[in-house]
Design a protein around this motif. Structure first.
Motif, PDB file in Angstrom:
ATOM      1  N   UNK A   1     -13.489  -0.420 -49.597  1.00 48.24           N
ATOM      2  CA  UNK A   1     -12.057  -0.198 -49.422  1.00 48.24           C
ATOM      3  C   UNK A   1     -11.641  -1.618 -48.741  1.00 48.24           C
ATOM      4  N   UNK A   2     -12.177  -2.187 -47.594  1.00 45.13           N
ATOM      5  CA  UNK A   2     -11.782  -3.352 -47.034  1.00 45.13           C
ATOM      6  C   UNK A   2     -11.455  -4.384 -48.109  1.00 45.13           C
ATOM      7  N   UNK A   3     -12.593  -4.551 -48.961  1.00 41.99           N
ATOM      8  CA  UNK A   3     -12.219  -5.772 -50.275  1.00 41.99           C
ATOM      9  C   UNK A   3     -10.989  -5.664 -50.874  1.00 41.99           C
ATOM     10  N   UNK A   4     -10.434  -4.381 -51.408  1.00 41.51           N
ATOM     11  CA  UNK A   4      -9.583  -3.985 -52.038  1.00 41.51           C
ATOM     12  C   UNK A   4      -8.487  -4.283 -51.090  1.00 41.51           C
ATOM     13  N   UNK A   5      -8.306  -3.641 -49.859  1.00 43.10           N
ATOM     14  CA  UNK A   5      -7.249  -4.036 -48.984  1.00 43.10           C
ATOM     15  C   UNK A   5      -6.691  -5.213 -48.556  1.00 43.10           C
ATOM     16  N   UNK A   6      -7.986  -6.004 -48.625  1.00 44.96           N
ATOM     17  CA  UNK A   6      -7.638  -7.456 -48.061  1.00 44.96           C
ATOM     18  C   UNK A   6      -7.113  -8.310 -49.312  1.00 44.96           C
ATOM     19  N   UNK A   7      -7.539  -8.001 -50.370  1.00 49.75           N
ATOM     20  CA  UNK A   7      -7.015  -8.437 -51.942  1.00 49.75           C
ATOM     21  C   UNK A   7      -5.458  -8.229 -52.002  1.00 49.75           C
ATOM     22  N   UNK A   8      -5.166  -7.009 -51.739  1.00 45.88           N
ATOM     23  CA  UNK A   8      -3.690  -6.462 -51.887  1.00 45.88           C
ATOM     24  C   UNK A   8      -2.795  -7.005 -51.111  1.00 45.88           C
ATOM     25  N   UNK A   9      -3.219  -7.287 -49.628  1.00 44.54           N
ATOM     26  CA  UNK A   9      -2.485  -7.720 -48.652  1.00 44.54           C
ATOM     27  C   UNK A   9      -2.544  -9.604 -48.783  1.00 44.54           C
ATOM     28  N   UNK A  10      -3.525 -10.119 -49.638  1.00 45.84           N
ATOM     29  CA  UNK A  10      -3.117 -11.526 -49.648  1.00 45.84           C
ATOM     30  C   UNK A  10      -2.106 -11.823 -50.652  1.00 45.84           C
ATOM     31  N   UNK A  11      -1.989 -13.114 -50.724  1.00 43.91           N
ATOM     32  CA  UNK A  11      -1.082 -13.693 -51.623  1.00 43.91           C
ATOM     33  C   UNK A  11      -1.533 -13.897 -53.180  1.00 43.91           C
ATOM     34  N   UNK A  12      -2.766 -14.194 -53.290  1.00 41.61           N
ATOM     35  CA  UNK A  12      -3.320 -14.526 -54.693  1.00 41.61           C
ATOM     36  C   UNK A  12      -3.074 -13.398 -55.608  1.00 41.61           C
ATOM     37  N   UNK A  13      -2.977 -13.668 -56.921  1.00 47.50           N
ATOM     38  CA  UNK A  13      -3.083 -12.801 -57.866  1.00 47.50           C
ATOM     39  C   UNK A  13      -4.337 -12.630 -58.595  1.00 47.50           C
ATOM     40  N   UNK A  14      -5.257 -13.407 -58.515  1.00 47.13           N
ATOM     41  CA  UNK A  14      -6.650 -13.517 -59.019  1.00 47.13           C
ATOM     42  C   UNK A  14      -7.599 -14.074 -58.164  1.00 47.13           C
ATOM     43  N   UNK A  15      -8.753 -13.434 -57.823  1.00 48.53           N
ATOM     44  CA  UNK A  15      -9.675 -13.723 -56.947  1.00 48.53           C
ATOM     45  C   UNK A  15     -11.281 -13.784 -57.485  1.00 48.53           C
ATOM     46  N   UNK A  16     -12.141 -14.449 -57.307  1.00 51.25           N
ATOM     47  CA  UNK A  16     -13.335 -14.012 -57.540  1.00 51.25           C
ATOM     48  C   UNK A  16     -14.000 -13.390 -56.198  1.00 51.25           C
ATOM     49  N   UNK A  17     -14.828 -12.400 -56.381  1.00 49.72           N
ATOM     50  CA  UNK A  17     -15.337 -11.574 -55.627  1.00 49.72           C
ATOM     51  C   UNK A  17     -16.928 -11.540 -55.413  1.00 49.72           C
ATOM     52  N   UNK A  18     -17.493 -11.650 -54.578  1.00 48.57           N
ATOM     53  CA  UNK A  18     -18.948 -11.678 -54.504  1.00 48.57           C
ATOM     54  C   UNK A  18     -19.400 -10.952 -53.019  1.00 48.57           C
ATOM     55  N   UNK A  19     -20.352 -10.171 -52.982  1.00 45.84           N
ATOM     56  CA  UNK A  19     -21.005  -9.351 -52.103  1.00 45.84           C
ATOM     57  C   UNK A  19     -22.422  -9.867 -52.043  1.00 45.84           C
ATOM     58  N   UNK A  20     -22.955 -10.150 -50.738  1.00 48.47           N
ATOM     59  CA  UNK A  20     -24.515 -10.440 -50.780  1.00 48.47           C
ATOM     60  C   UNK A  20     -25.269  -9.247 -51.115  1.00 48.47           C
ATOM     61  N   UNK A  21     -26.314  -9.395 -52.237  1.00 48.07           N
ATOM     62  CA  UNK A  21     -27.257  -8.699 -52.609  1.00 48.07           C
ATOM     63  C   UNK A  21     -26.776  -7.723 -53.649  1.00 48.07           C
ATOM     64  N   UNK A  22     -25.596  -7.763 -54.278  1.00 49.75           N
ATOM     65  CA  UNK A  22     -25.085  -6.888 -55.124  1.00 49.75           C
ATOM     66  C   UNK A  22     -24.734  -7.799 -56.625  1.00 49.75           C
ATOM     67  N   UNK A  23     -24.972  -7.262 -57.641  1.00 50.92           N
ATOM     68  CA  UNK A  23     -24.674  -7.852 -58.816  1.00 50.92           C
ATOM     69  C   UNK A  23     -23.259  -7.757 -59.378  1.00 50.92           C
ATOM     70  N   UNK A  24     -22.660  -8.700 -60.096  1.00 49.57           N
ATOM     71  CA  UNK A  24     -21.119  -8.644 -60.480  1.00 49.57           C
ATOM     72  C   UNK A  24     -20.936  -7.122 -61.035  1.00 49.57           C
TER      73      UNK A  24
END
Length: 83
Positions: free
Chosen positions: A25-48
């Motif tokens: 949820x914090x990933x989604x919330x941070x993205x929605x609060x930001x100004x960018x329309x498209x971002x690359x997301x990565x989490x250590x130890x998790x596949x895309x």
């Protein structure tokens, strides 16, 4: 014996239960609060693909499909705002 007063309203489907939260949820919330329309997301130890699946579950459970979507292209996860 008194009569019982009630109403019945037709609906399309039951509302989903929103669970307390998720570590995604914090990933989604941070993205929605930001100004960018498209971002690359990565989490250590998790596949895309795993990351996209988890984000999509949270997006759907939070009824946010009209605001954000997650996708994978060439083993990279992305989030974008729906416009």
């Amino acid at each position: 014996m008194s009569k019982l007063k009630f109403e019945l309203e037709p609906i399309d489907q039951k509302p989903r239960r929103y669970r307390g939260g998720s570590k995604y949820d914090p990933i989604i919330d941070a993205f929605l609060e930001g100004n960018e329309n498209l971002v690359e997301v990565s989490v250590e130890g998790k596949t895309a693909n795993y990351l996209r699946a988890q984000l999509m579950k949270r997006i759907e459970l939070r009824n946010m499909k009209d605001k954000v979507k997650a996708s994978v292209v060439k083993d990279t996860a992305y989030m974008e705002k729906v416009q």
